[in-house]
Structures are given as structure tokens and as C-alpha cells.
Scaffold this active site. Structure first.
Site, short mmCIF file in Angstrom:
data_model
loop_
_atom_site.label_atom_id
_atom_site.label_comp_id
_atom_site.label_asym_id
_atom_site.label_seq_id
_atom_site.Cartn_x
_atom_site.Cartn_y
_atom_site.Cartn_z
N ARG A 123 -1.06 -2.55 10.83
CA ARG A 123 -0.65 -3.97 11.60
C ARG A 123 -0.40 -3.81 13.02
NH1 ARG A 123 -2.52 -5.18 7.64
NH2 ARG A 123 -1.98 -6.81 5.88
N GLU A 151 -5.11 -9.93 17.91
CA GLU A 151 -6.18 -9.42 17.30
C GLU A 151 -7.36 -10.52 16.88
OE1 GLU A 151 -6.50 -6.28 14.10
OE2 GLU A 151 -7.15 -7.78 13.08
N HIS A 166 -11.30 -3.73 13.33
CA HIS A 166 -10.38 -3.69 12.14
C HIS A 166 -11.57 -3.83 10.85
CE1 HIS A 166 -6.97 -6.17 10.22
NE2 HIS A 166 -7.40 -5.14 9.34
#
Length: 337
Positions: free
Chosen positions: A248, A276, A295
Site C-alpha cells: 500500500r 494513487e 498498480h
């Protein structure tokens, strides 16, 4: 033939054919009454409410709405939530547990591609791949005379520190074994005997940071782990070392990371960021010793079928009266992803 229990897809419709390709969908529909044309993103509307009133099994995934008291009141027969993805924190509320509904997650299946990504990046950075490629430009050429440098980077005996014995962390330990790397672990919830069973030494975080060539993060995002890696921790890392984050973004203080990267003493490989996505002007987009990927480490493409298979197998266990293999323990949610 006994009547099949009613099930309902609660996930983003575009993901459904990837999670449940024809063979898996047929296998699921042989056991439950589920309409592949009805993948709901909300629990309102007459048709959804009618199906929900009969639903015993909710098959969830990315895009599942929150299972709050109102949604659960509309599903009085619901007994199981089978999640075709990783974390259930975003939609499973305490009311689910209070009503005795069991929850299963495909987090174990999703851990494998993340661990594979981490392995690939560890090996690539060991060859200093990204720095040696340099910025792309027309006419770029590489030596083709077959010479190999006798001094420089390499992976043999490289020391890798895993922060967090999560599903991904544990998978990665196994994947690293054949590659001649020295692997150590830091995790406050693991004791030395537990680490020994995984085949790795257990170290305090500061010692791991001081002694490892690569630090790879696999801890959950909790209040305790926010900015787990800040300016002090980054300063402990040896010159030339690599920070890898597939967990994370909030685990890393990005301002401190940018400052450290600007010294040239560290390389960062980030598949997750905070925020993000990163804003367009972020220095992490342009620093030569930062590699940012969008990601992509988790399941995608044909890997998604692993998640669907987990759900189908869990449905088969549930209907056979067997324990679920991947049941979520609510007591552990606070310290899990």
C-alpha cells in the site's frame, strides 16, 4: 434434483467474464442459481431487491457495494459472501459478522502474481536493469561484442528483507528460494519459531533496513503502518539499496522518499503510491532512480480466473457442508490488508 440455492453477482460487470470464463461459470451454475446477466453495483431497484430477497450466496468482487444493515435487511436468507478478489475491508461491515454470515476471500490466489512481480523486480534490480537502460531515445544501441563486465551488479548472495509475513510475503519467500539470495524477515506478529518454520531469520525492522540490499514491503495499511518507512528508516538503508513497494502506498512517506532518491543513494520500485495515481507533476515520474508501475502487480488478464476458481471451490465446499478453505477471520481484519 434438489433446488439450487440462489446466488447473486455483486461486482463490476466487465470483470465477470474474466473472473468466470465459460468453464468456471458452468461449474458454478451447476451448483447455484445465478444469472450471469445480472452483476449488480448497488442493492436498490425492484429486480435486484427481488433476487436479493432469495439470495443465499453473494459472489462479490471489485466494485461490490457496502453490505450495510439496509442491504442485509433486503437479503434475509444470505449466509455466505464469497469474494473473488483480495481484501474485504472496503465493503464488509461489522453487521455482516453480527448476523453470522461467513465470508471467504480469494486473497491467497491474488497473492501469487504480486509475489511474482516482486520476484521479477528483485532480480531485475539486481542486474541494475532500469539504470542501465537509461531514457529511451532514437538510435539508442547497446554493446553487441559479447563482452560481460567483471565488476558490477549481480544477484548471487544478495540480501533481501521482507517486511510483513502476509500472504504475499510468504509466497515471495518460497519464490526466492531457488535464486541464491539471502532472505530475512521483519514482522511484529511473527516469533522466531514462526520465522524458522518459513525458513528465514527474524530481525527487528531497523536491523533489516541497515543490512539488506533490497527491502520489499508486504505489510497491511493500518494506522500503525502509515509511513512505516520514513526519513529515519530510509537513512538506515545502505547506499545502492532498493526499496520495493507492492503493498500500500501509505506505508511510505513519499516526501521523505523523494528527498532520499534525490541524493542518488537509493532506488525505488513502486507499484502502489500515495496518492494513487500520482499527480502529473510528481518527481517520482521523472527521477531516474524511481520506477513506478500502475498498480499492475495483482491479478489481471488470465490471472483473474484463479480468483474465480477459488470462489467456485468455496461454493462447492459450502454446499457440501465442508469448512471454507479461505474464510476471513474478523478478529484478524485490523492487522490484515
Amino acid at each position: 434434483m434438489p433446488e439450487r440455492p440462489q446466488a447473486l453477482f455483486a461486482l463490476t460487470a466487465r470483470n465477470l467474464p474474466h473472473l468466470f470464463p465459460p468453464d468456471l461459470l458452468a461449474r458454478l451454475r451447476a451448483r447455484v442459481d445465478i444469472d450471469p446477466g445480472l452483476a449488480v453495483g448497488g442493492f436498490t431497484g425492484p429486480r435486484v431487491r427481488e433476487v436479493l430477497s432469495r439470495t443465499e450466496i453473494l459472489v462479490t468482487g471489485w466494485g461490490c457495494p457496502r453490505l450495510d444493515a439496509d442491504a442485509l435487511d433486503a437479503a434475509p436468507r444470505l449466509r455466505a459472501v464469497l469474494h473473488a478478489a483480495g481484501s474485504v475491508k472496503g465493503f464488509v461491515t461489522p453487521e455482516v459478522w453480527r448476523r453470522g454470515i461467513v465470508v471467504s476471500s480469494a486473497a491467497e490466489a491474488n497473492a501469487l502474481p504480486v509475489a511474482e512481480y516482486a520476484l521479477a523486480m528483485i532480480l531485475l534490480t539486481g542486474k541494475n536493469t532500469f539504470a542501465r537502460l537509461g531514457p529511451p531515445h532514437p538510435g539508442r544501441a547497446f554493446p553487441s561484442d559479447g563482452t560481460v563486465p567483471l565488476a558490477g551488479p549481480g544477484n548471487h548472495g544478495r540480501r533481501v528483507g521482507i517486511v510483513g509475513a502476509s500472504r504475499v510475503g510468504r509466497r515471495l519467500i518460497g519464490l526466492l528460494r531457488p535464486h541464491g539470495l539471502r532472505v530475512v524477515l521483519s514482522d511484529p506478529y511473527v516469533d522466531p519459531a514462526g520465522a524458522a518454520r518459513m525458513g528465514v531469520p527474524l530481525l527487528p525492522l531497523d536491523e533489516l533496513l541497515r543490512t539488506c540490499d533490497v527491502v520489499t514491503l508486504h505489510a497491511p495499511d493500518t494506522p500503525e503502518t502509515r509511513h512505516l518507512i520514513g526519513a529515519r528508516e530510509l537513512a538506515l538503508m545502505p547506499d545502492g539499496s532498493v526499496l520495493l513497494n507492492t503493498a500500500r502506498g501509505a506505508l511510505v512517506d513519499h516526501d521523505a522518499l523523494v528527498a532520499r532518491l534525490r541524493t542518488g543513494r537509493l532506488t525505488a520500485v513502486l507499484d502502489v503510491t500515495d496518492p494513487e495515481p500520482l499527480p502529473p507533476g510528481s518527481p517520482l515520474h521523472v527521477l531516474p532512480n524511481a520506477v513506478v508501475t500502475p498498480h499492475l502487480a495483482g491479478s489481471e488478464g488470465n490471472e483473474l480466473a484463479r480468483l474465480g476458481l477459488t470462489v467456485v471451490e468455496e461454493a462447492e465446499r459450502l454446499l457440501a457442508g465442508a469448512p471454507l478453505a479461505h474464510a476471513v477471520d474478523p478478529a484478524l481484519l485490523e492487522r490484515s490488508a
